[in-house]
Design a protein around this motif. Structure first.
Motif, short mmCIF file in Angstrom:
data_model
loop_
_atom_site.label_atom_id
_atom_site.label_comp_id
_atom_site.label_asym_id
_atom_site.label_seq_id
_atom_site.Cartn_x
_atom_site.Cartn_y
_atom_site.Cartn_z
N VAL A 170 -6.09 4.45 -5.39
CA VAL A 170 -4.91 5.14 -5.17
C VAL A 170 -5.31 6.87 -4.78
N ASN A 229 -0.15 -6.12 -12.37
CA ASN A 229 1.17 -4.27 -11.75
C ASN A 229 1.99 -4.51 -11.52
N ALA A 287 -3.06 9.26 -7.97
CA ALA A 287 -2.84 9.29 -9.54
C ALA A 287 -4.48 10.01 -9.02
N GLY A 310 -11.90 10.66 -5.70
CA GLY A 310 -11.85 9.66 -6.68
C GLY A 310 -12.16 8.68 -5.52
N THR A 311 -11.24 7.86 -5.88
CA THR A 311 -11.33 6.69 -5.77
C THR A 311 -9.71 5.70 -5.63
N SER A 365 -3.03 5.56 -14.06
CA SER A 365 -3.64 5.65 -15.30
C SER A 365 -4.24 3.61 -15.05
N THR A 366 -3.45 3.00 -14.58
CA THR A 366 -3.94 1.80 -14.66
C THR A 366 -5.21 1.37 -14.19
N GLY A 367 -5.82 2.06 -13.36
CA GLY A 367 -7.27 1.44 -12.69
C GLY A 367 -8.36 2.13 -13.75
N ALA A 368 -9.14 3.40 -12.54
CA ALA A 368 -10.28 3.71 -13.47
C ALA A 368 -9.43 4.63 -14.68
N TYR A 369 -8.68 5.15 -14.86
CA TYR A 369 -8.30 5.35 -16.64
C TYR A 369 -8.54 3.99 -17.43
N ALA A 426 -7.31 12.72 -10.59
CA ALA A 426 -8.04 13.42 -11.46
C ALA A 426 -8.17 15.23 -11.76
N ASP A 440 1.37 -1.39 0.17
CA ASP A 440 -0.12 0.17 0.02
C ASP A 440 0.90 1.64 0.13
N ILE A 441 0.53 2.27 -0.70
CA ILE A 441 1.76 3.26 -0.96
C ILE A 441 1.57 3.97 0.41
N ALA A 444 0.68 3.01 -10.28
CA ALA A 444 0.66 2.44 -11.37
C ALA A 444 -0.72 3.61 -11.93
N1 APR Z 1 -1.32 1.34 -3.22
C1 APR Z 1 -0.74 1.29 -4.57
N2 APR Z 1 -1.48 1.44 -5.81
C2 APR Z 1 -3.00 1.45 -5.40
C3 APR Z 1 -3.65 1.39 -4.07
C4 APR Z 1 -2.62 1.49 -3.16
N3 APR Z 1 -3.14 1.48 -1.67
N4 APR Z 1 -4.74 1.48 -4.14
C5 APR Z 1 -4.93 1.43 -5.66
N5 APR Z 1 -3.48 0.87 -5.93
C6 APR Z 1 -3.29 1.03 -7.75
C7 APR Z 1 -4.43 0.18 -8.10
O1 APR Z 1 -4.22 -1.47 -8.31
C8 APR Z 1 -4.48 0.68 -9.68
O2 APR Z 1 -3.25 0.47 -10.33
O3 APR Z 1 -3.74 2.21 -7.99
C9 APR Z 1 -3.43 2.32 -10.15
C10 APR Z 1 -4.02 3.20 -10.07
O4 APR Z 1 -5.46 3.21 -10.33
P1 APR Z 1 -6.66 4.56 -9.91
O5 APR Z 1 -6.57 4.86 -8.06
O6 APR Z 1 -7.87 3.62 -10.55
O7 APR Z 1 -6.04 5.84 -10.71
P2 APR Z 1 -6.58 6.00 -12.52
O8 APR Z 1 -6.49 4.63 -13.39
O9 APR Z 1 -5.00 7.20 -13.12
O10 APR Z 1 -7.10 6.77 -12.71
C11 APR Z 1 -7.84 8.01 -11.54
O11 APR Z 1 -9.21 7.51 -10.41
O12 APR Z 1 -10.11 7.38 -8.17
C12 APR Z 1 -10.01 8.54 -9.56
O13 APR Z 1 -9.95 10.59 -8.32
C13 APR Z 1 -9.49 9.46 -9.54
O14 APR Z 1 -10.53 9.90 -10.96
C14 APR Z 1 -9.54 9.81 -11.27
C15 APR Z 1 -8.84 8.61 -11.21
#
Ligand code: APR
Length: 171
Positions: A33, A159, A22, A30-31, A117-121, A24, A10-11, A115
């Protein structure tokens, strides 16, 4: 010489000078990380981040870390992956570079990167890892005395594998 390594975990728990979020463009909680970072840092982080000017994709802002061990949080806004043919790769590279620039401007010696942009983006994890590693390598080659350590952080799975492969590949 900068030590580059992959860290699984966990970062928000890391004791480094800067953790990168990461974010917005509006820099709310947001959601993913971002939510984890805001929850761990407390409401002062939300107040400080949302008081900054909105950040364009490929750019970043910086605030103190408040309740985190990290002294600073860089709020970096990555690209939304659409087709892969809209310059998303260049924007992701710019996002990492800008995050490192802001960290170094504050005198940071250690930086933890998620990482972006690898989640919601929805950026494909393998390609995102290659871009992250290549961009950080280029930065530390250009500024070899700027940073002691850069951690590529992920909680698990795809990841970690993608980042480990990118980091063990020859530059
Ligand atoms: N520590 C490390 N990595 C994490 C953690 C954590 N605690 N929680 C999630 N991650 C990883 C996820 O598994 C994902 O691969 O972070 C990566 C990035 O994912 P997102 O948080 O969804 O970020 P991103 O894809 O850049 O989307 C950004 O999502 O939360 C909203 O406000 C944010 O709108 C923005 C968008």
């Amino acid at each position: 010489m900068t030590d580059l390594r992959v860290h699984q975990g966990d970062i928000t728990a890391l004791d480094v000078d800067v953790i990168v979020n990461a974010a917005a463009p509006g820099l709310g909680s947001g959601t993913g990380v971002s939510r984890a970072i805001h929850d761990a840092a407390g409401p002062d982080l939300f107040a400080a981040a949302t008081a900054l000017d909105p950040v364009g994709r490929g750019d970043a802002g910086i605030t103190p870390g408040f309740g985190l061990k990290a002294r600073w949080v860089v709020h970096a806004v990555g690209p939304v992956f659409v087709t892969g043919k809209m310059g998303e790769d260049k924007v992701l590279a710019r996002t990492y570079r800008r995050a490192l620039e802001l960290a170094v401007e504050k005198g940071a010696r250690s930086v933890a990167l998620p990482a972006i942009s690898t989640g919601a983006y929805r950026f494909p994890k393998g390609l995102a890892a290659q871009i992250a590693v290549a961009t950080v390598r280029a930065f530390v080659a250009e500024w070899p005395d700027a940073l002691d350590q850069v951690l590529f952080v992920a909680t698990g799975g795809d990841n970690i594998g993608a980042l480990t492969a990118a980091l063990s590949a020859q530059p």
